[in-house]
Design a protein around this motif. Structure first.
Motif, PDB file in Angstrom:
ATOM      1  N   ASP A 250     -58.146  35.242 -17.991  1.00 19.17           N
ATOM      2  CA  ASP A 250     -57.581  36.580 -18.134  1.00 19.17           C
ATOM      3  C   ASP A 250     -58.666  37.561 -17.695  1.00 19.17           C
ATOM      4  O   ASP A 250     -59.767  37.557 -18.245  1.00 19.17           O
TER       5      ASP A 250
ATOM      6  N   HIS B 285     -52.652  37.151 -24.758  1.00 17.34           N
ATOM      7  CA  HIS B 285     -53.039  36.502 -23.510  1.00 17.34           C
ATOM      8  C   HIS B 285     -52.265  35.193 -23.370  1.00 17.34           C
ATOM      9  O   HIS B 285     -51.684  34.696 -24.340  1.00 17.34           O
ATOM     10  N   LEU B 286     -52.249  34.653 -22.182  1.00 16.28           N
ATOM     11  CA  LEU B 286     -51.571  33.394 -21.946  1.00 16.28           C
ATOM     12  C   LEU B 286     -52.262  32.294 -22.755  1.00 16.28           C
ATOM     13  O   LEU B 286     -53.491  32.320 -22.909  1.00 16.28           O
TER      14      LEU B 286
ATOM     15  N   THR C  93     -52.299  41.846 -15.677  1.00 19.91           N
ATOM     16  CA  THR C  93     -51.065  42.328 -16.292  1.00 19.91           C
ATOM     17  C   THR C  93     -49.806  41.993 -15.499  1.00 19.91           C
ATOM     18  O   THR C  93     -48.818  41.526 -16.048  1.00 19.91           O
TER      19      THR C  93
ATOM     20  N   LYS D 155     -49.193  38.656 -17.190  1.00 19.93           N
ATOM     21  CA  LYS D 155     -48.556  38.688 -18.509  1.00 19.93           C
ATOM     22  C   LYS D 155     -47.109  39.186 -18.441  1.00 19.93           C
ATOM     23  O   LYS D 155     -46.259  38.709 -19.187  1.00 19.93           O
TER      24      LYS D 155
ATOM     25  N   LEU E 213     -47.199  34.932 -25.837  1.00 20.96           N
ATOM     26  CA  LEU E 213     -48.636  35.142 -25.663  1.00 20.96           C
ATOM     27  C   LEU E 213     -49.338  34.693 -26.932  1.00 20.96           C
ATOM     28  O   LEU E 213     -48.774  34.716 -28.021  1.00 20.96           O
TER      29      LEU E 213
END
Length: 107
Positions: free
Chosen positions: A23, A34-35, A66, A95, A105
């Motif tokens: 990220d 976040h992933l 993003t 995201k 997330l």
């Protein structure tokens, strides 16, 4: 720079493919969500941080931010390539695309 989409990223995750998810957003945005499995290296810090935090230049690295409008991940990918990293992918949707597909997330 090679790009990947959500389906490819999900496929890699489900198959247990070995890759590092980065990220590139500021720490505050990372903390907000976040992933899953991502680490945070801000794009502006990638030149200084990558040698220490990503020591294997042959590792598969996926960078994101993003959305497709965000330029942080593409800058980070270009900088990683200049540093000699050979397997860098840009998850363009970031995201926004992840959430649009109904995926969660981490916080």
């Amino acid at each position: 720079m090679t790009t990947i989409d959500t389906a490819t990223l999900r496929d890699w995750q489900s198959r247990g493919q070995d890759f590092i998810l980065v990220d590139t957003l500021p720490a505050g945005a990372f903390a907000e969500g976040h992933l899953p499995g991502a680490i945070n290296i801000v794009s502006d810090d990638i030149l200084d941080e990558a040698p220490r935090r990503l020591p294997d230049k042959q590792a598969t690295i996926v960078v994101y931010c993003t959305s497709e409008d965000c330029k942080r991940a593409s800058r980070a990918a270009e900088r990683l390539a200049r540093l000699g990293y050979t397997e860098v992918y840009h998850y363009e949707g970031g995201k926004r695309a992840w959430k649009a597909d109904g995926l969660l997330l981490e916080h």
